[in-house]
Design a protein around this motif. Structure first.
Motif, mmCIF file in Angstrom:
data_model
loop_
_atom_site.group_PDB
_atom_site.id
_atom_site.type_symbol
_atom_site.label_atom_id
_atom_site.label_comp_id
_atom_site.label_asym_id
_atom_site.label_seq_id
_atom_site.Cartn_x
_atom_site.Cartn_y
_atom_site.Cartn_z
ATOM 1 N N HIS A 186 0.740 -1.255 -0.028
ATOM 2 C CA HIS A 186 -0.033 -0.082 -0.074
ATOM 3 C C HIS A 186 0.746 1.381 -0.003
ATOM 4 O O HIS A 186 2.012 1.203 0.355
ATOM 5 N N GLY A 187 0.462 2.153 -0.641
ATOM 6 C CA GLY A 187 1.022 3.549 -1.048
ATOM 7 C C GLY A 187 0.091 4.600 -0.947
ATOM 8 O O GLY A 187 -1.078 4.430 -0.813
ATOM 9 N N ARG A 188 0.472 5.827 -1.378
ATOM 10 C CA ARG A 188 -0.307 6.938 -1.671
ATOM 11 C C ARG A 188 0.319 8.003 -2.686
ATOM 12 O O ARG A 188 1.623 7.792 -2.884
ATOM 13 N N VAL A 189 -0.492 8.489 -3.327
ATOM 14 C CA VAL A 189 -0.172 9.606 -3.967
ATOM 15 C C VAL A 189 0.652 10.639 -3.771
ATOM 16 O O VAL A 189 -0.021 11.414 -2.895
ATOM 17 N N ASP A 190 1.656 10.813 -4.081
ATOM 18 C CA ASP A 190 2.664 12.131 -3.356
ATOM 19 C C ASP A 190 2.377 13.203 -4.117
ATOM 20 O O ASP A 190 2.273 14.352 -3.697
ATOM 21 N N SER A 191 2.370 13.177 -5.550
ATOM 22 C CA SER A 191 2.572 14.369 -6.483
ATOM 23 C C SER A 191 2.193 13.942 -7.863
ATOM 24 O O SER A 191 2.779 12.640 -8.218
ATOM 25 N N LEU A 192 1.846 14.858 -8.750
ATOM 26 C CA LEU A 192 1.937 14.622 -10.238
ATOM 27 C C LEU A 192 2.870 15.377 -10.816
ATOM 28 O O LEU A 192 3.190 16.556 -10.348
ATOM 29 N N ALA A 193 3.418 15.118 -11.782
ATOM 30 C CA ALA A 193 4.557 15.735 -12.635
ATOM 31 C C ALA A 193 3.895 16.927 -13.271
ATOM 32 O O ALA A 193 2.760 16.799 -13.520
ATOM 33 N N PRO A 194 4.550 18.180 -13.413
ATOM 34 C CA PRO A 194 4.144 19.306 -13.935
ATOM 35 C C PRO A 194 3.976 19.250 -15.458
ATOM 36 O O PRO A 194 3.377 20.249 -15.913
ATOM 37 N N ALA A 195 4.490 18.231 -15.881
ATOM 38 C CA ALA A 195 4.471 18.190 -17.473
ATOM 39 C C ALA A 195 4.569 16.648 -17.833
ATOM 40 O O ALA A 195 4.612 15.803 -17.105
ATOM 41 N N THR A 196 4.033 16.257 -19.062
ATOM 42 C CA THR A 196 3.924 14.996 -19.436
ATOM 43 C C THR A 196 5.456 14.476 -19.578
ATOM 44 O O THR A 196 6.329 15.274 -19.767
ATOM 45 N N GLY A 197 5.585 13.159 -19.563
ATOM 46 C CA GLY A 197 6.919 12.633 -19.830
ATOM 47 C C GLY A 197 7.717 12.861 -21.160
ATOM 48 O O GLY A 197 8.827 12.810 -21.099
ATOM 49 N N ALA A 198 6.832 12.989 -22.094
ATOM 50 C CA ALA A 198 7.395 13.290 -23.311
ATOM 51 C C ALA A 198 8.244 14.924 -23.416
ATOM 52 O O ALA A 198 9.150 14.809 -24.032
ATOM 53 N N LEU A 199 7.453 15.773 -22.653
ATOM 54 C CA LEU A 199 8.294 17.032 -22.683
ATOM 55 C C LEU A 199 9.558 17.002 -22.188
ATOM 56 O O LEU A 199 10.570 17.692 -22.264
ATOM 57 N N PHE A 200 9.612 16.041 -20.996
ATOM 58 C CA PHE A 200 10.950 15.868 -20.093
ATOM 59 C C PHE A 200 12.047 14.803 -20.827
ATOM 60 O O PHE A 200 12.924 14.873 -20.226
ATOM 61 N N SER A 201 11.579 14.375 -22.227
ATOM 62 C CA SER A 201 12.774 13.312 -22.740
ATOM 63 C C SER A 201 13.858 14.361 -23.336
ATOM 64 O O SER A 201 13.683 15.550 -23.377
ATOM 65 N N LEU A 202 14.924 13.361 -23.790
ATOM 66 C CA LEU A 202 15.889 14.504 -24.498
ATOM 67 C C LEU A 202 15.537 14.898 -25.787
ATOM 68 O O LEU A 202 15.993 16.162 -26.051
#
Length: 387
Positions: free
Chosen positions: A304-320
């Protein structure tokens, strides 16, 4: 016809009176009714599960265990003399991992301490010079006061001698001698004033020398600190509790600053999960919601866990190479947003198989008031859904 009828009647009576003859049970319609009832009950349970729980559970298998892995390297140049830890060993914070040859660092520290002692002595000498200059100022002031007193006395004598000369009571030679003494007294006053000014200038010079000596002492102290840090840097220590791995260091190897030698992975209690949910799953998702995590390595256990936070942008925008959609060849792709899930520390500590990089399935309960899942029935349906 009568004979035939009688024969048939006799056979029928014999068949009915035969012991052990099978009797006809309930008809097939009862079996079909039972099956229909079972199907209706199952459908009702599925519909209830969907309405109460399933439609609020957002799930993805694009999730992985992550950890803040620390990659360690030397801060100074040197030769590795010892590696007191083994591969995949659990270490505590501050525990030595790699030892470098400390001889050069020890010599530099001794040299820096010698320079510091010399600078401290120079600073002490400069301060004593200031004290000496102040004493000279006091002496010059006393001499100036004496000179002033002598000048006043000689001027008075010269004035009286002039009156006596005019009255004929003394010789002109005695008057000239008194005037000469008065002039000498004035010269002594000027000399005393110059001596006092020189003493004050010497004090200013001595105070400047004190500032210079203090600056050199501060520089020497900083050199001692740097040398001490270099000596401490000959021991590479674990910055966190965890497990060492990815060891590239070898005994006797000459290393340079910044070279990657060993890594420390945090304990299971410090690990977390990054789940990449589709953008269509995020409408009701927010921090604090409960999460069930099922790792591929042990699919029978739920953490069990909990949601800590959501990223401010999609993963594609953080890619190289972020995608550029303002082109002629546009294809819409459902984007995914990384969601950080922190684990229950107690359960994570008990799950000894947890390792950074493992694949997990993440199920977030997005209900406004999360309630307990539907027990065995909910687990069974969730298992079928994951399959």
């Amino acid at each position: 016809m009568n004979a035939i009828s009688e024969k048939l009647a006799f056979q029928t009576a014999a068949t009915q009176s035969r012991p052990g003859a099978p009797s006809r049970g309930p008809g097939p319609h009862l079996v079909r009714l039972a099956l229909v009832l079972v199907l209706i009950l199952g459908a009702a349970l599925v519909i209830n599960w969907w309405l109460v729980e399933a439609q609020y559970i957002e799930s993805t298998d694009n999730a992985y265990v992550q950890g803040d892995i620390v990659v360690l390297g030397p801060r100074i140049e040197g030769d590795i003399t010892a590696i007191p830890v083994a591969d995949n060993q659990h270490v505590k914070v501050g525990q030595p991992l790699i030892l470098l040859d400390p001889r050069d660092a020890t010599a530099r520290l001794a040299q820096a301490r010698g320079a510091q002692a010399e600078a401290a002595a120079a600073a002490m000498t400069a301060r004593r010079q200031v004290t000496q200059s102040r004493s000279a100022i006091a002496q010059a002031g006393a001499m100036l006061a004496q000179a002033h007193a002598d000048a006043v006395q000689t001027q008075a004598d010269a004035a009286r001698s002039g009156q006596l000369v005019r009255g004929g009571w003394t010789s002109r030679q005695a008057n000239e001698l008194a005037a000469t003494q008065a002039a000498k007294a004035q010269s002594a006053v000027a000399a005393a004033e110059a001596a006092e000014a020189a003493a004050r200038q010497a004090e200013a010079v001595a105070e400047a020398q004190v500032m210079q000596a203090d600056a050199k002492l501060e520089s020497a102290t900083a050199a001692v600190t740097l040398a001490s840090n270099s000596l401490a840097d000959t021991v590479i220590r674990a910055p966190i509790d965890g497990i060492v791995g990815n060891r590239a260091a070898q005994l006797g190897q000459h290393v340079q600053p910044g070279q990657q030698l060993i890594s420390v992975t945090p304990d299971a209690a410090q690990l977390y999960v990054v789940a990449n949910f589709k953008e269509t799953q995020l409408a009701r998702m927010h921090a604090g919601q409960p999460v069930d995590l099922i790792a591929d390595i042990d699919s029978g256990k739920v953490i069990h866990g909990r949601v800590d936070s959501l990223a401010p942008a999609t993963g594609a925008l953080f890619s190289l190479l972020p995608p550029e959609n303002a082109t002629g060849n546009f294809t819409k792709v459902v984007q995914r947003v990384p969601v950080k899930v922190v684990l229950d520390p107690g359960e994570a500590a008990r799950a000894k198989w947890l390792r950074a990089g493992l694949s997990v399935t993440s199920e977030v309960d997005t209900r406004a008031k999360p309630e307990p899942r539907l027990g065995i029935w909910g687990d069974a349906m969730a298992t079928l859904r994951r399959k």
